[in-house]
Write a protein that holds these residues in place. Structure first.
Motif, PDB file in Angstrom:
ATOM      1  N   THR A  21       3.394   9.322 -14.916  1.00  0.00           N
ATOM      2  CA  THR A  21       4.870   9.355 -15.496  1.00  0.00           C
ATOM      3  C   THR A  21       5.000   8.075 -16.288  1.00  0.00           C
ATOM      4  OG1 THR A  21       6.005  10.105 -13.573  1.00  0.00           O
ATOM      5  CG2 THR A  21       7.273   8.892 -15.180  1.00  0.00           C
ATOM      6  N   CYS A  22       4.447   6.981 -16.150  1.00  0.00           N
ATOM      7  CA  CYS A  22       4.552   5.919 -16.998  1.00  0.00           C
ATOM      8  C   CYS A  22       3.662   5.989 -18.078  1.00  0.00           C
ATOM      9  CB  CYS A  22       3.971   4.485 -16.364  1.00  0.00           C
ATOM     10  SG  CYS A  22       5.025   4.056 -14.939  1.00  0.00           S
ATOM     11  N   LYS A  23       2.547   6.813 -18.088  1.00  0.00           N
ATOM     12  CA  LYS A  23       1.582   6.878 -19.516  1.00  0.00           C
ATOM     13  C   LYS A  23       2.343   7.840 -20.149  1.00  0.00           C
ATOM     14  CE  LYS A  23      -2.792   8.066 -20.760  1.00  0.00           C
ATOM     15  NZ  LYS A  23      -4.419   8.555 -20.462  1.00  0.00           N
ATOM     16  N   ARG A  31       0.801  -1.159   0.178  1.00  0.00           N
ATOM     17  CA  ARG A  31       0.044  -0.054  -0.002  1.00  0.00           C
ATOM     18  C   ARG A  31       1.047   1.267   0.066  1.00  0.00           C
ATOM     19  NH1 ARG A  31      -5.388  -1.316   1.165  1.00  0.00           N
ATOM     20  NH2 ARG A  31      -5.587  -3.118   1.946  1.00  0.00           N
ATOM     21  N   ILE A  32       0.587   2.163  -0.980  1.00  0.00           N
ATOM     22  CA  ILE A  32       1.409   3.370  -0.875  1.00  0.00           C
ATOM     23  C   ILE A  32       0.179   4.469  -0.867  1.00  0.00           C
ATOM     24  CG2 ILE A  32       3.189   2.321  -2.187  1.00  0.00           C
ATOM     25  CD1 ILE A  32       2.233   3.715  -4.744  1.00  0.00           C
ATOM     26  N   LYS A  65       1.157   6.780  -6.125  1.00  0.00           N
ATOM     27  CA  LYS A  65       0.590   6.039  -7.303  1.00  0.00           C
ATOM     28  C   LYS A  65       0.187   6.612  -8.611  1.00  0.00           C
ATOM     29  CE  LYS A  65      -2.394   1.918  -8.266  1.00  0.00           C
ATOM     30  NZ  LYS A  65      -3.548   2.578  -9.282  1.00  0.00           N
ATOM     31  N   GLN A  66      -0.702   7.729  -8.340  1.00  0.00           N
ATOM     32  CA  GLN A  66      -0.916   8.645  -9.233  1.00  0.00           C
ATOM     33  C   GLN A  66       0.185   9.344 -10.166  1.00  0.00           C
ATOM     34  OE1 GLN A  66      -3.787  11.112  -7.172  1.00  0.00           O
ATOM     35  NE2 GLN A  66      -5.547   9.993  -7.720  1.00  0.00           N
ATOM     36  N   PHE A 104       8.630   0.072 -14.394  1.00  0.00           N
ATOM     37  CA  PHE A 104       9.064   1.254 -13.676  1.00  0.00           C
ATOM     38  C   PHE A 104       9.380   0.927 -12.289  1.00  0.00           C
ATOM     39  CE2 PHE A 104       7.704   5.032 -11.329  1.00  0.00           C
ATOM     40  CZ  PHE A 104       8.518   5.846 -11.784  1.00  0.00           C
ATOM     41  N   ILE A 105       8.499   0.088 -11.564  1.00  0.00           N
ATOM     42  CA  ILE A 105       8.560  -0.108 -10.139  1.00  0.00           C
ATOM     43  C   ILE A 105       9.762  -1.160  -9.978  1.00  0.00           C
ATOM     44  CG2 ILE A 105       7.582  -1.151  -8.183  1.00  0.00           C
ATOM     45  CD1 ILE A 105       6.215   1.392  -9.048  1.00  0.00           C
ATOM     46  N   GLU A 106       9.760  -2.204 -10.782  1.00  0.00           N
ATOM     47  CA  GLU A 106      11.039  -2.955 -10.600  1.00  0.00           C
ATOM     48  C   GLU A 106      12.448  -2.153 -10.974  1.00  0.00           C
ATOM     49  OE1 GLU A 106      12.939  -6.919 -12.539  1.00  0.00           O
ATOM     50  OE2 GLU A 106      10.910  -6.626 -13.036  1.00  0.00           O
ATOM     51  N   ASN A 107      12.465  -1.236 -11.692  1.00  0.00           N
ATOM     52  CA  ASN A 107      13.724  -0.566 -11.977  1.00  0.00           C
ATOM     53  C   ASN A 107      13.934   0.355 -10.751  1.00  0.00           C
ATOM     54  OD1 ASN A 107      14.239  -1.450 -14.304  1.00  0.00           O
ATOM     55  ND2 ASN A 107      13.539   0.046 -15.802  1.00  0.00           N
TER      56      ASN A 107
END
Length: 69
Positions: free
Chosen positions: A21-23, A9-10, A15-16, A32-35
């Protein structure tokens, strides 16, 4: 590569921001999260290395140059 699921949970705003950023950059959220996790782990390892280096005895430049000859 064997995959594992991670659930956490964050803050909603974090998260937004990650989704935005990803979009905008055409990134996949998982990658993105793994990096980000890998980068943080490497940063922490670098800090441990730095602490170890700080505990090493100091040598003057003249001593280092002499040992290289």
């Amino acid at each position: 590569m064997v995959l594992a699921q991670l659930g956490t949970r964050i803050d909603k705003k974090v998260k937004q921001a990650a989704e935005k950023t990803c979009k905008s950059r055409g990134l996949k959220m998982n990658r993105f999260i793994e990096n980000a996790i890998i980068d943080k782990l490497e940063e922490m390892e670098d800090l441990e290395d730095l602490d170890a280096l700080r505990k090493e005895p100091r040598r003057s430049l003249a001593e280092v140059l002499k040992s290289l000859k």
